[in-house]
Design a protein around this motif. Structure first.
Motif, PDB file in Angstrom:
ATOM      1  N   MET A 150      40.810  27.212  33.779  1.00 62.72           N
ATOM      2  CA  MET A 150      41.098  28.333  34.634  1.00 62.72           C
ATOM      3  C   MET A 150      40.591  28.012  36.043  1.00 62.72           C
ATOM      4  O   MET A 150      39.495  27.536  36.244  1.00 62.72           O
ATOM      5  N   ALA A 151      41.410  28.301  37.039  1.00 63.81           N
ATOM      6  CA  ALA A 151      41.065  28.003  38.420  1.00 63.81           C
ATOM      7  C   ALA A 151      39.966  28.948  38.906  1.00 63.81           C
ATOM      8  O   ALA A 151      39.859  30.078  38.448  1.00 63.81           O
ATOM      9  N   ASP A 152      39.173  28.457  39.845  1.00 61.75           N
ATOM     10  CA  ASP A 152      38.109  29.268  40.421  1.00 61.75           C
ATOM     11  C   ASP A 152      38.708  30.079  41.564  1.00 61.75           C
ATOM     12  O   ASP A 152      38.923  29.565  42.654  1.00 61.75           O
ATOM     13  N   LEU A 153      38.998  31.358  41.321  1.00 63.61           N
ATOM     14  CA  LEU A 153      39.646  32.219  42.313  1.00 63.61           C
ATOM     15  C   LEU A 153      38.608  32.937  43.157  1.00 63.61           C
ATOM     16  O   LEU A 153      37.530  33.305  42.669  1.00 63.61           O
ATOM     17  N   PRO A 154      38.915  33.179  44.437  1.00 65.19           N
ATOM     18  CA  PRO A 154      37.956  33.878  45.308  1.00 65.19           C
ATOM     19  C   PRO A 154      37.864  35.356  44.945  1.00 65.19           C
ATOM     20  O   PRO A 154      38.820  35.942  44.430  1.00 65.19           O
ATOM     21  N   PRO A 155      36.709  35.974  45.212  1.00 63.86           N
ATOM     22  CA  PRO A 155      36.603  37.426  44.973  1.00 63.86           C
ATOM     23  C   PRO A 155      37.419  38.190  46.007  1.00 63.86           C
ATOM     24  O   PRO A 155      37.782  37.672  47.056  1.00 63.86           O
ATOM     25  N   CYS A 156      37.699  39.437  45.698  1.00 59.47           N
ATOM     26  CA  CYS A 156      38.471  40.290  46.605  1.00 59.47           C
ATOM     27  C   CYS A 156      37.705  40.502  47.907  1.00 59.47           C
ATOM     28  O   CYS A 156      36.528  40.862  47.881  1.00 59.47           O
ATOM     29  N   PRO A 157      38.354  40.297  49.074  1.00 62.12           N
ATOM     30  CA  PRO A 157      37.661  40.519  50.340  1.00 62.12           C
ATOM     31  C   PRO A 157      37.432  41.994  50.648  1.00 62.12           C
ATOM     32  O   PRO A 157      36.603  42.332  51.481  1.00 62.12           O
ATOM     33  N   ASN A 158      38.145  42.885  49.959  1.00 60.33           N
ATOM     34  CA  ASN A 158      38.024  44.314  50.205  1.00 60.33           C
ATOM     35  C   ASN A 158      36.901  44.941  49.385  1.00 60.33           C
ATOM     36  O   ASN A 158      36.066  45.656  49.911  1.00 60.33           O
ATOM     37  N   CYS A 159      36.875  44.667  48.071  1.00 61.22           N
ATOM     38  CA  CYS A 159      35.901  45.321  47.200  1.00 61.22           C
ATOM     39  C   CYS A 159      34.982  44.339  46.477  1.00 61.22           C
ATOM     40  O   CYS A 159      34.147  44.753  45.687  1.00 61.22           O
ATOM     41  N   ALA A 160      35.150  43.041  46.703  1.00 53.64           N
ATOM     42  CA  ALA A 160      34.329  41.973  46.109  1.00 53.64           C
ATOM     43  C   ALA A 160      34.475  41.868  44.594  1.00 53.64           C
ATOM     44  O   ALA A 160      33.604  41.338  43.916  1.00 53.64           O
ATOM     45  N   SER A 161      35.567  42.346  44.062  1.00 49.43           N
ATOM     46  CA  SER A 161      35.815  42.253  42.629  1.00 49.43           C
ATOM     47  C   SER A 161      36.052  40.799  42.220  1.00 49.43           C
ATOM     48  O   SER A 161      36.800  40.076  42.872  1.00 49.43           O
ATOM     49  N   PRO A 162      35.443  40.348  41.130  1.00 50.80           N
ATOM     50  CA  PRO A 162      35.658  38.971  40.674  1.00 50.80           C
ATOM     51  C   PRO A 162      36.931  38.809  39.833  1.00 50.80           C
ATOM     52  O   PRO A 162      37.267  37.701  39.428  1.00 50.80           O
ATOM     53  N   TYR A 163      37.662  39.900  39.581  1.00 55.23           N
ATOM     54  CA  TYR A 163      38.812  39.866  38.680  1.00 55.23           C
ATOM     55  C   TYR A 163      40.140  39.633  39.387  1.00 55.23           C
ATOM     56  O   TYR A 163      41.166  40.188  38.997  1.00 55.23           O
ATOM     57  N   THR A 164      40.180  38.826  40.407  1.00 52.03           N
ATOM     58  CA  THR A 164      41.422  38.557  41.132  1.00 52.03           C
ATOM     59  C   THR A 164      42.317  37.627  40.319  1.00 52.03           C
ATOM     60  O   THR A 164      41.848  36.891  39.443  1.00 52.03           O
ATOM     61  N   TYR A 165      43.603  37.671  40.639  1.00 57.13           N
ATOM     62  CA  TYR A 165      44.553  36.762  39.997  1.00 57.13           C
ATOM     63  C   TYR A 165      45.606  36.342  41.005  1.00 57.13           C
ATOM     64  O   TYR A 165      45.772  36.963  42.037  1.00 57.13           O
ATOM     65  N   GLU A 166      46.293  35.245  40.696  1.00 55.60           N
ATOM     66  CA  GLU A 166      47.330  34.719  41.577  1.00 55.60           C
ATOM     67  C   GLU A 166      48.680  35.312  41.208  1.00 55.60           C
ATOM     68  O   GLU A 166      48.998  35.459  40.028  1.00 55.60           O
ATOM     69  N   ASP A 167      49.470  35.625  42.224  1.00 48.22           N
ATOM     70  CA  ASP A 167      50.838  36.089  42.032  1.00 48.22           C
ATOM     71  C   ASP A 167      51.687  35.329  43.046  1.00 48.22           C
ATOM     72  O   ASP A 167      51.850  35.767  44.180  1.00 48.22           O
ATOM     73  N   GLY A 168      52.190  34.182  42.630  1.00 50.08           N
ATOM     74  CA  GLY A 168      52.932  33.320  43.552  1.00 50.08           C
ATOM     75  C   GLY A 168      51.957  32.714  44.546  1.00 50.08           C
ATOM     76  O   GLY A 168      50.970  32.085  44.164  1.00 50.08           O
TER      77      GLY A 168
END
Length: 111
Positions: free
Chosen positions: A1-19
């Protein structure tokens, strides 16, 4: 699984890629991987969405009661040479006849 950045708005670690975009499922923020990350410098906007900078002149758009007194800052009052600060109230200024005040940027428009 790729290491995705946290959300810049709410800092949530549950981000995902969509395209080519990253998406936060908690706050619905979408951002591009090519966009620079959020800066530490906040952006201040008036009630109409115009950018404010230090030294601007603004006009009050709503009667504002002054806490602890019976005075009111009237609609149309011009405030010169504002200073932008971080915190609950965005603007430090001096209003003629009233004195030093802190205002929220949502109650002013750029003159």
């Amino acid at each position: 699984m790729a290491d995705l950045p946290p959300c810049p708005n709410c800092a949530s670690p549950y981000t995902y890629e969509d395209g080519a975009m990253f998406v936060c499922p908690e706050c619905a923020q979408e951002w591009s991987a090519a966009e620079p990350s959020a800066t530490d410098e906040p952006v201040y906007k008036d009630a109409n969405g115009n950018l404010l900078t230090d030294g601007d002149t603004v006009v009050v758009i709503k009667d504002l009661k002054i806490k602890g007194t019976s005075q009111v800052v009237k609609v149309g009052t011009r405030v010169k040479n504002i200073r932008l600060v971080q915190g609950d109230h965005d603007i430090d200024c001096k209003i003629e006849g009233v004195g030093a005040m802190k205002l929220k940027s949502m109650f002013v428009k750029k003159a």
